[in-house]
Design an enzyme around this catalytic site. Structure first.
Site, PDB file in Angstrom:
ATOM      1  N   SER A 175      61.319  41.916  50.302  1.00 14.31           N
ATOM      2  CA  SER A 175      60.730  42.012  51.937  1.00 14.31           C
ATOM      3  C   SER A 175      59.948  40.991  52.015  1.00 14.31           C
ATOM      4  CB  SER A 175      60.054  43.358  51.850  1.00 14.31           C
ATOM      5  OG  SER A 175      59.145  43.341  50.852  1.00 14.31           O
ATOM      6  N   HIS A 178      64.123  49.754  45.147  1.00  9.74           N
ATOM      7  CA  HIS A 178      65.039  50.843  45.455  1.00  9.74           C
ATOM      8  C   HIS A 178      66.294  50.432  45.786  1.00  9.74           C
ATOM      9  CE1 HIS A 178      66.479  54.732  46.857  1.00  9.74           C
ATOM     10  NE2 HIS A 178      66.655  54.374  48.110  1.00  9.74           N
ATOM     11  N   LYS A 235      71.246  53.610  65.499  1.00  6.95           N
ATOM     12  CA  LYS A 235      70.188  53.867  64.451  1.00  6.95           C
ATOM     13  C   LYS A 235      68.937  53.836  64.911  1.00  6.95           C
ATOM     14  CE  LYS A 235      69.470  51.767  60.593  1.00  6.95           C
ATOM     15  NZ  LYS A 235      69.803  51.163  59.084  1.00  6.95           N
ATOM     16  N   ASN A 286      61.943  39.593  39.490  1.00  9.91           N
ATOM     17  CA  ASN A 286      61.253  40.185  40.491  1.00  9.91           C
ATOM     18  C   ASN A 286      59.829  39.866  40.423  1.00  9.91           C
ATOM     19  OD1 ASN A 286      61.639  42.538  42.466  1.00  9.91           O
ATOM     20  ND2 ASN A 286      59.745  43.344  41.162  1.00  9.91           N
TER      21      ASN A 286
END
Length: 321
Positions: free
Chosen positions: A199, A138, A67, A160
């Site tokens: 992230s 996402h 990939k 979050n």
């Protein structure tokens, strides 16, 4: 050569098919029938992008390939496309000729969600009722949808960094007919299963914010320097991973190993639990942690499955190459 465009993937690959493909390849890895190639992942010095290659060979499934892709953090704002971009290439292991090129964006989301759900299936307590999400971007929606299929959950809680994104989690919870509650990080202690999908380059979840008996799937750390949880949490937990070499070099375990809190020998491949050569969870009080670094063989497994489905459904594009 066959081409399966990105636009066809959603109608071909299901969560169930992705789960089966990932579970099977994890088992093959643990039995020595499949192996990953070293990962290349670099900041390219343009558009703030991270770009790289993941590949491998599954002897059992005769799947060979790679990939290519990465993360372009400005894509959504500047170009109106998702930040993660990738393409999977499959080759004939008997001849080396290219067999297929497959859109990898949705497949990456599905295989990442499948990996955490495989860990939940094999490591979470059977009576788990509350699932906690750290991260609401996402990928978090894919993670939560897949995870909710693994246990009879009764509630979703979430945190979050940017609370305005929490409706993403509430939407998925509502689809499943479950209540959703936004919590501070201390409130994550209520969760029986926790998925972290951020992230981050700094620890978010601390060791004392996790209750005994919890299963944690750490899915965001796939690069040197990234970090989602306190290294002391790995010292409290029984640690499993997709591939040990990646776990200690680019996964969540890199920090715990560097700090001397755990050793490489303390980490077990999830495939060993799938194969029955490791017992998995030993007690209701044990904390289990899955360090999901994302291996190339996951991508190849789901790509090979989608190529077969595309051929069956007559949507694969054949070109002379």
């Amino acid at each position: 050569m066959l081409i399966v465009p990105e636009r066809e993937i959603a109608d071909l690959m299901t969560r169930s098919a992705a789960f089966d493909a990932v579970e099977k390849v994890f088992a093959a890895m643990a039995s020595g029938d499949a192996y990953n190639f070293p990962v290349i992942r670099e900041a390219i010095g343009h558009a703030d992008a991270l770009y790289g290659f993941k590949g491998g060979f599954d002897r059992a499934g005769l799947t060979l390939g790679l990939k290519a892709g990465g993360y372009w953090p400005n894509n959504l704002d500047q170009h109106g496309i998702i930040n993660h971009q990738s393409t999977v290439f499959l080759f004939d292991p008997d001849t080396g000729r290219v067999r297929a090129m497959v859109g990898g964006n949705l497949l990456t989301a599905l295989r990442t969600a499948a990996a955490s759900s495989v860990s939940i299936r094999h490591l979470a307590r059977d009576d788990a009722k509350v699932i906690g999400m750290i991260g609401a971007g996402h990928q978090a929606k894919f993670q939560l949808r897949a995870a909710l299929e693994q246990r009879d959950f009764e509630k979703v809680i979430g945190w979050n960094l940017h609370p305005e994104m929490l409706p993403n989690l509430e939407e998925v919870a509502a689809e499943a007919g479950l209540p959703f509650e936004a919590v501070e990080l201390d409130g994550i202690r209520e969760a029986d299963v926790i998925i972290s999908i951020t992230s981050s380059f700094d620890a978010i979840l601390m060791a004392d914010q996790v209750s005994p008996g919890t299963h944690i799937a750490c899915m965001g750390t796939d690069t040197k320097g990234k970090q989602e949880v306190d290294p002391a949490l790995l010292a409290r937990a029984t640690v499993f991973t997709d591939e040990v070499a990646q776990s200690v070099s680019i996964g969540e375990a890199q920090h715990a190993v560097a700090a001397g809190l755990i050793a490489e020998s303390d980490i077990t491949q999830i495939g060993a639990v799938i194969n029955g050569t490791h017992p998995g969870r030993a007690s209701a009080e044990e904390i289990t942690l899955f360090d999901g670094t994302g291996v190339g063989l996951q991508d190849l497994a789901v790509a090979a499955a989608v190529v077969d489905l595309a051929v069956q459904n007559g949507v694969a594009v054949e070109v002379d190459f």
